[in-house]
Design a protein around this motif. Structure first.
Motif, mmCIF file in Angstrom:
data_model
loop_
_atom_site.group_PDB
_atom_site.id
_atom_site.type_symbol
_atom_site.label_atom_id
_atom_site.label_comp_id
_atom_site.label_asym_id
_atom_site.label_seq_id
_atom_site.Cartn_x
_atom_site.Cartn_y
_atom_site.Cartn_z
ATOM 1 N N UNK A 80 -14.504 -11.981 10.392
ATOM 2 C CA UNK A 80 -13.759 -10.758 10.079
ATOM 3 C C UNK A 80 -14.626 -9.755 9.316
ATOM 4 N N UNK A 81 -14.394 -8.493 9.589
ATOM 5 C CA UNK A 81 -15.125 -7.459 8.867
ATOM 6 C C UNK A 81 -14.583 -7.368 7.444
ATOM 7 N N UNK A 82 -15.503 -7.261 6.485
ATOM 8 C CA UNK A 82 -15.114 -6.907 5.121
ATOM 9 C C UNK A 82 -16.073 -5.808 4.684
ATOM 10 N N UNK A 123 -12.682 -6.522 -6.699
ATOM 11 C CA UNK A 123 -11.470 -5.839 -6.254
ATOM 12 C C UNK A 123 -10.290 -6.802 -6.326
ATOM 13 N N UNK A 124 -9.642 -6.853 -7.487
ATOM 14 C CA UNK A 124 -8.505 -7.757 -7.625
ATOM 15 C C UNK A 124 -7.189 -6.989 -7.654
ATOM 16 N N UNK A 125 -7.219 -5.792 -8.157
ATOM 17 C CA UNK A 125 -6.015 -4.952 -8.076
ATOM 18 C C UNK A 125 -6.437 -3.490 -8.017
ATOM 19 N N UNK A 126 -5.478 -2.625 -8.161
ATOM 20 C CA UNK A 126 -5.757 -1.209 -7.978
ATOM 21 C C UNK A 126 -6.684 -0.641 -9.058
ATOM 22 N N UNK A 185 -9.936 0.619 -7.946
ATOM 23 C CA UNK A 185 -9.892 1.842 -7.139
ATOM 24 C C UNK A 185 -9.652 3.045 -8.032
ATOM 25 N N UNK A 243 -5.968 9.404 -5.969
ATOM 26 C CA UNK A 243 -4.839 10.241 -5.585
ATOM 27 C C UNK A 243 -3.992 9.535 -4.538
ATOM 28 N N UNK A 244 -4.642 8.712 -3.709
ATOM 29 C CA UNK A 244 -3.896 8.032 -2.645
ATOM 30 C C UNK A 244 -4.729 6.873 -2.089
ATOM 31 N N UNK A 271 -4.367 5.680 0.626
ATOM 32 C CA UNK A 271 -4.493 5.948 2.059
ATOM 33 C C UNK A 271 -5.111 7.332 2.233
ATOM 34 N N UNK A 327 -8.356 8.509 -1.211
ATOM 35 C CA UNK A 327 -8.611 9.862 -1.725
ATOM 36 C C UNK A 327 -8.624 9.852 -3.259
ATOM 37 N N UNK A 369 -12.891 2.279 1.541
ATOM 38 C CA UNK A 369 -12.078 1.301 0.814
ATOM 39 C C UNK A 369 -12.685 -0.098 0.815
ATOM 40 N N UNK A 370 -12.619 -0.791 -0.326
ATOM 41 C CA UNK A 370 -13.012 -2.206 -0.307
ATOM 42 C C UNK A 370 -11.969 -2.999 0.476
ATOM 43 N N UNK A 371 -12.427 -3.925 1.305
ATOM 44 C CA UNK A 371 -11.482 -4.726 2.093
ATOM 45 C C UNK A 371 -12.026 -6.142 2.202
ATOM 46 N N UNK A 412 -0.469 6.151 7.735
ATOM 47 C CA UNK A 412 -1.555 5.154 7.776
ATOM 48 C C UNK A 412 -0.987 3.753 7.969
ATOM 49 N N UNK A 420 -7.717 -11.535 8.604
ATOM 50 C CA UNK A 420 -8.071 -10.114 8.615
ATOM 51 C C UNK A 420 -6.876 -9.259 8.148
ATOM 52 N N UNK A 448 -2.754 -5.876 1.736
ATOM 53 C CA UNK A 448 -2.820 -5.694 0.276
ATOM 54 C C UNK A 448 -2.585 -4.235 -0.101
ATOM 55 N N UNK A 449 -3.112 -3.341 0.745
ATOM 56 C CA UNK A 449 -2.921 -1.917 0.452
ATOM 57 C C UNK A 449 -1.452 -1.508 0.623
ATOM 58 N N UNK A 501 0.353 -2.981 -2.474
ATOM 59 C CA UNK A 501 -0.043 -2.198 -3.656
ATOM 60 C C UNK A 501 0.739 -0.890 -3.686
#
Lengths: 161, 251
Positions: A84-86, A112-115, A118, A134-135, A137, A145, A159-161, B42, B126, B132-133, B136
């Motif tokens: 999987x891509x991260x 990256x454990x919580x917001x 970010x 700000x968002x 998404x 953003x 975004x970290x994923x 999104x 995946x 998670x987003x 959140x």
């Protein structure tokens, strides 16, 4: 023609860029998960950044075009989720290219454990840390953003994923 | 491996994602603020993409092409829970539904990431990171609006009480429940519901919202066996309009 090596193919794939981020090659983005050459037949495995990424079909076609341009007749380009891509798959060169392009590179996944992480993404323009999210998404699935209070500009983060 | 059990599982998850994805997309251009417009759009894109990946797994098991599965079935052939097909209503209902559904969905994919069916486990690993987003996002807004003004609390409380019986319908059991558990494909709806209730309680405790006692709620069932509300068929008609006019259309 001469059978290409795996390295040759990676070099060719450097020319294929993410359609949304034209400074980043698919190799540096980390979506190419395997390349093999068996008896002259080329097999490439890809995986999307996000499952719903609409650019995937486009990228796959670009990869096929590159193979054809180098006169490869026997090839198979497969998409799967085995690896999987991260965001940790983005190379150091890719991260530098993102920052130069004005997109904050993603922080490493283990932090990256919580917001929180970010919340204060460093600004890719002035390196300021007085920033806020700000968002979560953004304009594409892989971007969030942010706003920088130091240089008073909005910016986006991969975004970290 | 029991293919019927596996297919039933894949259909219900895929259909949930597709139908809620479509409902989320109805917020495009109508969000209460630009950020929410972008967020719901999104999440719509994520969910519809995830449903496509699940329909692809079904296709690999001998079912029709993903587009055919998405666009050519009637309401009674869909296995989604009724919660996801309900109209968006006001933002408070959409937010409550988003919170209740995505909390469960994130946990469902967490469980599926150790499924004995490898293609599903790979996809789930995946999808769970993407979700998670979504959780959140839901949790932030629940905490903010769930303790903000009298009006926001009242609206969310009303929507919560309306949505909860439908939310319990997410865990309607499959006829193959014991097969799925025995074969290690999925831990089962009951295990999922227990975890979900705990998480919902945990988040709501951080707000001024009041969670009714679980035992007084009656789950709204039927969705998993194709027995839907009157809202699903009109949604399907709209979603499949272009495909039915021209199946080869590209856009």
């Amino acid at each position: 023609m001469q059978t290409p090596s795996v390295n040759d193919i990676y070099t060719w794939l450097e020319a294929v860029k993410d359609p949304e981020i034209p400074v980043l090659s698919l190799v540096d983005l980390g979506v190419i998960t395997d390349v093999s050459v068996v008896n002259g037949a080329v097999k490439i495995t890809m995986t999307p950044t996000f499952v719903g990424c609409p650019a995937l079909e486009f990228m796959k076609n670009e990869v096929i075009e590159v193979l054809k341009k180098h006169h490869i007749e026997q090839f198979n380009v497969e998409v799967n989720f085995k690896t999987p891509w991260t965001s940790d798959r983005i190379s150091a060169r890719g991260r530098a290219a993102l920052k130069k392009y004005g997109l904050a590179p993603p922080p490493a996944r283990q932090v990256f454990t919580d917001l929180e992480i970010l919340e204060h993404a460093p600004c890719p323009r002035c390196n300021g840390t007085k920033t806020e999210i700000k968002n979560p998404f953004g304009p594409t699935l892989c971007r969030s953003i942010h706003y920088c209070h130091d240089c008073k500009e909005a910016f986006e983060q991969f975004k970290p994923l | 491996m029991n293919n019927l059990a596996l297919k039933e599982l894949l259909y219900k998850i895929a259909d949930d994602q597709l139908i809620l994805g479509h409902r989320n997309s109805e917020w495009t251009g109508f969000g209460p603020l630009l950020e929410e417009d972008i967020a719901f759009s999104s999440m719509a894109q994520d969910k519809i993409g995830q449903s496509q990946a699940l329909y692809t797994l079904l296709h690999q098991l001998g079912e029709q092409q993903p587009d055919t599965l998405a666009f050519m079935r009637n309401a009674n052939q869909f296995h989604n829970c009724i919660l996801v097909e309900l109209p968006n209503g006001e933002y408070d209902f959409s937010l409550i539904r988003h919170f209740l559904f995505d909390t469960a969905e994130a946990m469902r994919f967490e469980l599926l990431s150790s499924s004995s069916y490898q293609p599903l486990a790979e996809l789930a690993r995946k999808v769970r990171s993407e979700l998670r987003y979504h959780t959140l996002h839901a949790n932030i807004w629940m905490k903010q609006l769930g303790s903000a003004t009298e009006e926001s609390i009242q609206r969310l409380q009303r929507s919560l009480e309306f949505a909860l019986p439908y939310a319990l319908g997410m865990f309607e059991k499959s006829p193959y429940e014991s097969d799925l558990i025995a074969q290690g494909i999925f831990e089962g709806e009951e295990a999922l519901a227990v975890r979900w209730k705990k998480k919902v309680e945990d988040i709501l405790q951080q707000t001024s919202l009041h969670l009714p006692e679980w035992k007084i709620l009656t789950p709204v069932l039927g969705g998993r066996v194709g027995d839907h509300s009157e809202h699903l068929q009109p949604l399907l008609d709209e979603m499949s309009e272009v495909f039915k006019i021209d199946p080869q259309a590209e856009w």
